[in-house]
Design a protein around this motif. Structure first.
Motif, PDB file in Angstrom:
ATOM      1  N   VAL A  93      62.747  78.384  55.238  1.00  0.00           N
ATOM      2  CA  VAL A  93      62.528  77.415  56.305  1.00  0.00           C
ATOM      3  C   VAL A  93      63.847  77.159  57.018  1.00  0.00           C
ATOM      4  O   VAL A  93      64.868  76.931  56.374  1.00  0.00           O
ATOM      5  CB  VAL A  93      61.997  76.076  55.743  1.00  0.00           C
ATOM      6  CG1 VAL A  93      61.738  75.088  56.864  1.00  0.00           C
ATOM      7  CG2 VAL A  93      60.727  76.302  54.950  1.00  0.00           C
ATOM      8  N   THR A  94      63.804  77.205  58.333  1.00  0.00           N
ATOM      9  CA  THR A  94      64.967  76.813  59.126  1.00  0.00           C
ATOM     10  C   THR A  94      65.341  75.385  58.733  1.00  0.00           C
ATOM     11  O   THR A  94      64.459  74.535  58.606  1.00  0.00           O
ATOM     12  CB  THR A  94      64.598  76.867  60.620  1.00  0.00           C
ATOM     13  OG1 THR A  94      64.245  78.211  60.949  1.00  0.00           O
ATOM     14  CG2 THR A  94      65.737  76.407  61.494  1.00  0.00           C
ATOM     15  N   PRO A  95      66.628  75.114  58.506  1.00  0.00           N
ATOM     16  CA  PRO A  95      66.994  73.732  58.133  1.00  0.00           C
ATOM     17  C   PRO A  95      66.716  72.745  59.265  1.00  0.00           C
ATOM     18  O   PRO A  95      66.736  73.130  60.432  1.00  0.00           O
ATOM     19  CB  PRO A  95      68.500  73.819  57.870  1.00  0.00           C
ATOM     20  CG  PRO A  95      68.877  75.249  57.914  1.00  0.00           C
ATOM     21  CD  PRO A  95      67.779  76.009  58.583  1.00  0.00           C
ATOM     22  N   GLY A 153      70.543  69.503  68.288  1.00  0.00           N
ATOM     23  CA  GLY A 153      71.768  69.877  68.981  1.00  0.00           C
ATOM     24  C   GLY A 153      71.476  70.283  70.400  1.00  0.00           C
ATOM     25  O   GLY A 153      70.449  69.889  70.966  1.00  0.00           O
ATOM     26  N   THR A 154      72.373  71.060  70.967  1.00  0.00           N
ATOM     27  CA  THR A 154      72.197  71.543  72.329  1.00  0.00           C
ATOM     28  C   THR A 154      72.264  73.055  72.289  1.00  0.00           C
ATOM     29  O   THR A 154      73.133  73.616  71.621  1.00  0.00           O
ATOM     30  CB  THR A 154      73.319  70.998  73.245  1.00  0.00           C
ATOM     31  OG1 THR A 154      73.315  69.583  73.148  1.00  0.00           O
ATOM     32  CG2 THR A 154      73.089  71.408  74.684  1.00  0.00           C
ATOM     33  N   ASN A 155      71.352  73.713  72.966  1.00  0.00           N
ATOM     34  CA  ASN A 155      71.365  75.165  73.036  1.00  0.00           C
ATOM     35  C   ASN A 155      70.865  75.592  74.409  1.00  0.00           C
ATOM     36  O   ASN A 155      69.812  75.134  74.848  1.00  0.00           O
ATOM     37  CB  ASN A 155      70.476  75.759  71.922  1.00  0.00           C
ATOM     38  CG  ASN A 155      70.502  77.268  71.942  1.00  0.00           C
ATOM     39  OD1 ASN A 155      69.685  77.878  72.617  1.00  0.00           O
ATOM     40  ND2 ASN A 155      71.436  77.857  71.240  1.00  0.00           N
ATOM     41  N   GLY A 156      71.609  76.442  75.056  1.00  0.00           N
ATOM     42  CA  GLY A 156      71.192  76.933  76.368  1.00  0.00           C
ATOM     43  C   GLY A 156      71.124  75.822  77.405  1.00  0.00           C
ATOM     44  O   GLY A 156      70.387  75.937  78.384  1.00  0.00           O
ATOM     45  N   TYR A 161      68.542  70.129  75.012  1.00  0.00           N
ATOM     46  CA  TYR A 161      68.504  69.508  73.695  1.00  0.00           C
ATOM     47  C   TYR A 161      67.466  70.260  72.869  1.00  0.00           C
ATOM     48  O   TYR A 161      66.423  70.668  73.388  1.00  0.00           O
ATOM     49  CB  TYR A 161      68.082  68.035  73.828  1.00  0.00           C
ATOM     50  CG  TYR A 161      67.956  67.330  72.509  1.00  0.00           C
ATOM     51  CD1 TYR A 161      69.084  66.853  71.844  1.00  0.00           C
ATOM     52  CD2 TYR A 161      66.709  67.170  71.918  1.00  0.00           C
ATOM     53  CE1 TYR A 161      68.963  66.235  70.618  1.00  0.00           C
ATOM     54  CE2 TYR A 161      66.589  66.538  70.685  1.00  0.00           C
ATOM     55  CZ  TYR A 161      67.721  66.085  70.046  1.00  0.00           C
ATOM     56  OH  TYR A 161      67.598  65.468  68.835  1.00  0.00           O
ATOM     57  N   TYR A 162      67.739  70.476  71.612  1.00  0.00           N
ATOM     58  CA  TYR A 162      66.687  71.056  70.784  1.00  0.00           C
ATOM     59  C   TYR A 162      66.587  70.315  69.472  1.00  0.00           C
ATOM     60  O   TYR A 162      67.540  69.671  69.014  1.00  0.00           O
ATOM     61  CB  TYR A 162      66.918  72.558  70.560  1.00  0.00           C
ATOM     62  CG  TYR A 162      67.794  72.847  69.389  1.00  0.00           C
ATOM     63  CD1 TYR A 162      67.250  73.190  68.165  1.00  0.00           C
ATOM     64  CD2 TYR A 162      69.171  72.721  69.486  1.00  0.00           C
ATOM     65  CE1 TYR A 162      68.057  73.420  67.074  1.00  0.00           C
ATOM     66  CE2 TYR A 162      69.979  72.933  68.411  1.00  0.00           C
ATOM     67  CZ  TYR A 162      69.415  73.288  67.199  1.00  0.00           C
ATOM     68  OH  TYR A 162      70.213  73.487  66.118  1.00  0.00           O
ATOM     69  N   SER A 163      65.412  70.378  68.880  1.00  0.00           N
ATOM     70  CA  SER A 163      65.184  69.711  67.608  1.00  0.00           C
ATOM     71  C   SER A 163      64.290  70.592  66.752  1.00  0.00           C
ATOM     72  O   SER A 163      63.314  71.167  67.233  1.00  0.00           O
ATOM     73  CB  SER A 163      64.492  68.361  67.851  1.00  0.00           C
ATOM     74  OG  SER A 163      64.102  67.773  66.622  1.00  0.00           O
ATOM     75  N   GLN A 170      60.315  80.037  60.704  1.00  0.00           N
ATOM     76  CA  GLN A 170      61.534  80.573  61.310  1.00  0.00           C
ATOM     77  C   GLN A 170      61.609  80.162  62.770  1.00  0.00           C
ATOM     78  O   GLN A 170      60.764  80.582  63.564  1.00  0.00           O
ATOM     79  CB  GLN A 170      61.535  82.117  61.224  1.00  0.00           C
ATOM     80  CG  GLN A 170      61.462  82.652  59.805  1.00  0.00           C
ATOM     81  CD  GLN A 170      62.743  82.434  59.020  1.00  0.00           C
ATOM     82  OE1 GLN A 170      63.826  82.415  59.592  1.00  0.00           O
ATOM     83  NE2 GLN A 170      62.608  82.266  57.716  1.00  0.00           N
ATOM     84  N   TYR A 171      62.600  79.375  63.098  1.00  0.00           N
ATOM     85  CA  TYR A 171      62.850  78.967  64.489  1.00  0.00           C
ATOM     86  C   TYR A 171      63.968  79.841  65.037  1.00  0.00           C
ATOM     87  O   TYR A 171      64.959  80.080  64.353  1.00  0.00           O
ATOM     88  CB  TYR A 171      63.277  77.501  64.532  1.00  0.00           C
ATOM     89  CG  TYR A 171      63.826  77.060  65.867  1.00  0.00           C
ATOM     90  CD1 TYR A 171      62.999  76.522  66.839  1.00  0.00           C
ATOM     91  CD2 TYR A 171      65.187  77.197  66.161  1.00  0.00           C
ATOM     92  CE1 TYR A 171      63.505  76.126  68.078  1.00  0.00           C
ATOM     93  CE2 TYR A 171      65.693  76.807  67.392  1.00  0.00           C
ATOM     94  CZ  TYR A 171      64.850  76.276  68.342  1.00  0.00           C
ATOM     95  OH  TYR A 171      65.356  75.900  69.562  1.00  0.00           O
ATOM     96  N   THR A 172      63.820  80.317  66.283  1.00  0.00           N
ATOM     97  CA  THR A 172      64.860  81.131  66.922  1.00  0.00           C
ATOM     98  C   THR A 172      65.183  80.551  68.294  1.00  0.00           C
ATOM     99  O   THR A 172      64.272  80.324  69.101  1.00  0.00           O
ATOM    100  CB  THR A 172      64.378  82.588  67.090  1.00  0.00           C
ATOM    101  OG1 THR A 172      63.912  83.065  65.827  1.00  0.00           O
ATOM    102  CG2 THR A 172      65.495  83.481  67.596  1.00  0.00           C
ATOM    103  N   ASN A 173      66.458  80.311  68.537  1.00  0.00           N
ATOM    104  CA  ASN A 173      66.897  79.887  69.874  1.00  0.00           C
ATOM    105  C   ASN A 173      66.793  81.064  70.845  1.00  0.00           C
ATOM    106  O   ASN A 173      67.232  82.159  70.531  1.00  0.00           O
ATOM    107  CB  ASN A 173      68.381  79.500  69.832  1.00  0.00           C
ATOM    108  CG  ASN A 173      68.650  78.168  69.165  1.00  0.00           C
ATOM    109  OD1 ASN A 173      67.979  77.188  69.459  1.00  0.00           O
ATOM    110  ND2 ASN A 173      69.663  78.132  68.299  1.00  0.00           N
ATOM    111  N   GLY A 174      66.288  80.817  72.027  1.00  0.00           N
ATOM    112  CA  GLY A 174      66.366  81.801  73.101  1.00  0.00           C
ATOM    113  C   GLY A 174      67.351  81.320  74.134  1.00  0.00           C
ATOM    114  O   GLY A 174      68.015  80.301  73.950  1.00  0.00           O
TER     115      GLY A 174
HETATM  116  C1  LIG Z   1      70.269  76.921  67.727  1.00  0.00           C
HETATM  117  O1  LIG Z   1      71.458  76.768  68.471  1.00  0.00           O
HETATM  118  C2  LIG Z   1      72.330  75.730  68.007  1.00  0.00           C
HETATM  119  C3  LIG Z   1      73.480  75.577  68.973  1.00  0.00           C
HETATM  120  O2  LIG Z   1      73.975  76.795  69.420  1.00  0.00           O
HETATM  121  C4  LIG Z   1      72.794  76.042  66.595  1.00  0.00           C
HETATM  122  O3  LIG Z   1      73.622  75.004  66.106  1.00  0.00           O
HETATM  123  C5  LIG Z   1      71.555  76.154  65.697  1.00  0.00           C
HETATM  124  O4  LIG Z   1      71.922  76.500  64.386  1.00  0.00           O
HETATM  125  C6  LIG Z   1      70.590  77.180  66.256  1.00  0.00           C
HETATM  126  N1  LIG Z   1      69.413  77.130  65.460  1.00  0.00           N
HETATM  127  C7  LIG Z   1      68.968  78.177  64.789  1.00  0.00           C
HETATM  128  C8  LIG Z   1      67.823  77.941  63.909  1.00  0.00           C
HETATM  129  O5  LIG Z   1      69.486  79.283  64.875  1.00  0.00           O
END
Ligand SMILES: *[C@@H]1O[C@H](CO)[C@@H](O)[C@H](O)[C@H]1NC(C)=O
Ligand SMILES: *[C@@H]1O[C@H](CO)[C@@H](O)[C@H](O)[C@H]1NC(C)=O
Ligand SMILES: *[C@@H]1O[C@H](CO)[C@@H](O)[C@H](O)[C@H]1NC(C)=O
Length: 289
Positions: A30-32, A36-39, A42-44, A54-58
């Motif tokens: 499981v993704t922890p 934070g901020t990505n791209g 804000y993401y959660s 599994q969560y993946t940032n795009g």
């Molecule tokens: C998503 O991006 C943020 C910021 O770049 C990072 O801290 C976080 O670990 C990423 N999440 C995953 C699940 O990769």
């Protein structure tokens, strides 16, 4: 609630007359939990730690999630703080089991967890709550519900709080959500929001398997969209004589007293100047009285 540190992943031994290698399972289940901020958004990501998620940032406002035998998770990108913004989104949402695609957020004072549900899997998540009416926005009718969560996880830790729901009667995946229409309709139904915390386009799974790949962005706030903001304070059993109240979803001019404010094919104002109320005379004509 399952703690991931107690999660034991057993490698499967395939029963066979021939010797099979046993592969160590190294994949993180499981993704922890994280925010934070990505791209630039804000993401959660939150989960109860159960199952495989599994969560993946795009890039930008994009993200994806794949889940198998999940417990409960909520993931997404958006903004902090939330606001009555117009939100645009697109992508895929594949949840044959229990899962929700929604604009999702929290407020404090009062502590509220809210959902504008665009699509869902096997279970309508509002249906366990109390129906408070409907709101028409962005080309469809949404059912409004409220429910109470007792001693459940929240942004302030374990708390008791209300959930406000708008659930789109005709599911869709992609489009524009004029959140102001929902916030106004909830307020008219006595469901008040507090100070906005975060607000995301959320993909949620509950004891299910599925996947989503989504992109969120801020849309142009053009006020009422497709009849946005028209609320009925009770389920519309008699569509020809229902009383409507107006919620200006982002502004716009209301009709003066005695003016037309609705009816099939009507594209003008759907709200009335203060002191008058929009009432349907018939299917074709509603008037500010
Ligand atoms: C998503 O991006 C943020 C910021 O770049 C990072 O801290 C976080 O670990 C990423 N999440 C995953 C699940 O990769
Ligand atoms: C995330 O936080 C919740 C409490 O809100 C906790 O129960 C859960 O174990 C955490 N998830 C993970 C994957 O650590
Ligand atoms: C919404 O997003 C789509 C693509 O995802 C784009 O084509 C469209 O122009 C956007 N609309 C607004 C109002 O931003």
């Amino acid at each position: 609630m399952v703690n991931t540190s107690n999660l034991i992943l057993a490698a499967t031994v395939i029963g066979s007359a021939f010797a099979s290698p046993i592969y160590p399972v190294e994949k993180r289940a499981v993704t922890p939990n994280s925010t934070g901020t990505n791209g630039g958004y804000y993401y959660s990501f939150w989960s109860d730690g159960a199952g495989n998620v599994q969560y993946t940032n795009g890039s930008g406002g994009s993200y994806s999630v794949q889940w198998t035998n999940a417990g409960n998770f909520v993931a997404g990108k958006g903004w902090k703080p939330g606001s009555a913004r117009t939100i645009n989104y697109s992508g895929t949402f594949n949840s044959p089991g229990n899962g929700y695609l929604s604009i999702y957020g929290w407020t404090t004072n009062p502590l509220v967890e809210y959902y504008i549900v665009e699509s869902y899997g096997s279970y309508n998540p509002g249906s366990g709550g109390q129906k408070k009416g409907t709101v028409v926005s962005d080309g469809a009718t949404y059912d409004i519900y409220v429910s109470t969560r007792t001693n459940q996880p929240s942004i302030l830790g374990t708390s008791t709080f209300q959930q406000y729901w708008s659930v789109r009667q005709s599911k869709r995946i992609g489009g524009t959500v004029t959140t102001a229409n929902h916030f106004n309709a909830w307020a008219a139904a006595g469901l008040k929001l507090g100070s906005h915390d975060y607000q995301i386009l959320a993909c949620e799974g509950y004891q299910s398997s599925g996947s989503c790949s989504l992109t969120v962005s801020e849309g142009s706030s053009s006020g009422n969209n497709n009849g946005g903001g028209q609320t009925t304070t009770r389920p519309p059993t008699q569509t020809t004589s229902r009383a409507t109240t107006q919620n200006g979803g982002g502004g716009g001019n209301c009709a003066a007293k005695w003016g037309q404010c609705g009816g099939q094919g009507w594209t003008g104002a759907t709200c009335c100047a203060s002191g008058s109320t929009c009432r349907a005379s018939n299917q074709w004509y509603s008037q500010c009285l």
